[in-house]
Design an enzyme around this catalytic site. Structure first.
Site, PDB file in Angstrom:
ATOM      1  N   HIS A  22      -9.623   9.116   2.000  1.00 13.17           N
ATOM      2  CA  HIS A  22      -8.365   9.325   2.721  1.00 13.17           C
ATOM      3  C   HIS A  22      -8.287  10.772   3.180  1.00 13.17           C
ATOM      4  CE1 HIS A  22      -4.194   7.712   3.512  1.00 13.17           C
ATOM      5  NE2 HIS A  22      -4.094   8.986   3.880  1.00 13.17           N
TER       6      HIS A  22
ATOM      7  N   GLU B 149       4.247   4.626   1.128  1.00 13.31           N
ATOM      8  CA  GLU B 149       4.478   6.026   0.763  1.00 13.31           C
ATOM      9  C   GLU B 149       5.939   6.378   1.059  1.00 13.31           C
ATOM     10  OE1 GLU B 149       2.463  10.415   1.268  1.00 13.31           O
ATOM     11  OE2 GLU B 149       2.646   9.183   3.062  1.00 13.31           O
TER      12      GLU B 149
ATOM     13  N   HIS C  38      -7.628  12.863   7.000  1.00 13.19           N
ATOM     14  CA  HIS C  38      -7.370  12.810   8.434  1.00 13.19           C
ATOM     15  C   HIS C  38      -8.137  13.911   9.154  1.00 13.19           C
ATOM     16  CE1 HIS C  38      -4.193   9.757   8.281  1.00 13.19           C
ATOM     17  NE2 HIS C  38      -3.869  10.307   7.116  1.00 13.19           N
TER      18      HIS C  38
ATOM     19  N   HIS D 240      -2.049   2.478   6.529  1.00 11.14           N
ATOM     20  CA  HIS D 240      -1.153   3.181   5.622  1.00 11.14           C
ATOM     21  C   HIS D 240       0.009   2.265   5.245  1.00 11.14           C
ATOM     22  CE1 HIS D 240      -3.391   6.639   6.842  1.00 11.14           C
ATOM     23  NE2 HIS D 240      -2.524   7.532   6.391  1.00 11.14           N
TER      24      HIS D 240
END
Length: 345
Positions: free
Chosen positions: A13, A202, A15, A199
């Site tokens: 994970h 969260e 970016h 995703h």
């Protein structure tokens, strides 16, 4: 306590722009006389509340950094430096997530943008020994039809070797849009042999996780920590074999949890969830991969548990069975070695 930087692990994970080194960002800003937000200049982690205004502040900082990624040279540099940094932290596998739309204007389109990243991933694999693969990610703040275009592009470059596209994701503010709108794009990616890596869980809680699971059928769930609030849902994720990409420092920086002690890592592990720790956006949060394992140690994980977290990251990766067997054996070796006095200190 053993040295966490030598623990073999996979990084699933991360970016693309968020992987940039702070030194690289400040160099790029200086060369273009660009103004950086105070959060970068002060060298402190970005911390924002988990509301729309907080997310706006995070996204504004991210966009500031992304605007400086305006050439093939810079794109290649980000990939190589990310792999070098991962190698220094014991990572054997990096699956870096990118939306080529963001960089297309500078290199002639989304296809050249993706090809640059893939070629850089292949070169970084050779130069660092870290297997670098790519996850193409659509954005929730763009139209779902754009996601279908990206999915078709990603499938064209699908493969099981480093420097290939291995998965299709969905990122940005998970409160934007209706999750089911992106299902057709994920269907395209899945039919093309790509893993589903959206995703979810969260900023939003269990009900949104259920929507992601139902519509997008994730192989891995980016973050997913809010599933800890519903034992039945968490048990379902475990039964389905859905791995969770947990990013503790990110959770605190984005206000999901007030402090690191509140991150429900132990709850996830006690339910049998397969967890892969990730750094998310170390440029903004100033916390890299090994730091996530240190947070886990601070949350009460002993070396046996930390080794199992590393195994979980390796098993959840999309690497070849041969590579996984090699790295899992290396984790066993790490655990078998007695900690050095320096590490224990």
């Amino acid at each position: 306590m053993r040295d966490l930087a030598t623990l073999p692990k996979a990084h699933l994970h991360l970016h693309f722009t968020g992987a940039m080194r702070l030194d690289t960002l400040t160099e790029l800003a200086s060369s273009t006389r660009s103004r950086l937000p105070a959060s970068f200049l002060e060298g402190d982690p970005l911390r924002v509340p988990a509301d729309r205004r907080g997310w706006f502040r995070f996204q504004r900082a991210y966009d500031t950094a992304r605007a400086l990624v305006d050439s093939e040279e810079v794109m290649r540099r980000i990939v190589l430096e990310a792999a070098i940094d991962d190698a220094s932290e014991g990572s054997r596998r990096l699956e870096i997530q990118v939306d080529p739309t963001s960089y297309a204007p500078f290199v002639g389109g989304i296809t050249p943008a993706l090809e640059v990243v893939l070629d850089a991933a292949r070169q970084a694999t050779v130069l660092t020994g870290v297997e670098v693969a790519v996850v193409v990610a659509a954005s929730r703040v763009r139209h779902p039809l754009d996601a279908r275009t990206l999915a078709r592009l990603a499938v064209r470059y699908a493969g099981d070797q480093p420097g290939s596209v291995v998965g299709f994701g969905l990122s940005n503010d998970e409160r934007a849009g209706s999750t089911s709108s992106w299902a057709p794009a994920f269907d395209i990616a899945r039919r093309g042999g790509l893993a589903s890596l959206p995703h979810g869980g969260e900023l939003l809680g269990p009900e949104h996780v259920r929507a992601v699971v139902s519509s997008l059928r994730p192989t891995r769930l980016g973050h997913g920590v809010r599933a800890s609030e519903d034992a039945r849902l968490l048990d379902q994720l475990v039964r389905d074999g859905t791995s969770l990409e947990v990013c503790p420092a990110s959770n605190v920086s984005l206000g999901v949890y007030r402090q690191r002690a509140d991150v429900p890592l132990q709850t996830l592990l006690q339910h049998g969830a397969q967890v892969a720790l990730g750094a998310d956006d170390p440029l903004l949060f100033q916390s890299r991969l090994t730091d996530q394992y240190q947070i886990a140690r601070d949350l009460g994980c002993d070396d046996v548990t930390l080794a199992e977290l590393a195994r979980g990251s390796i098993r959840a990766s999309l690497a070849s069975p041969t590579s996984k067997r090699t790295w899992l054996a290396q984790v066993d070796d790490w655990l078998a070695d007695e900690p050095s006095p320096q590490a224990a200190a």
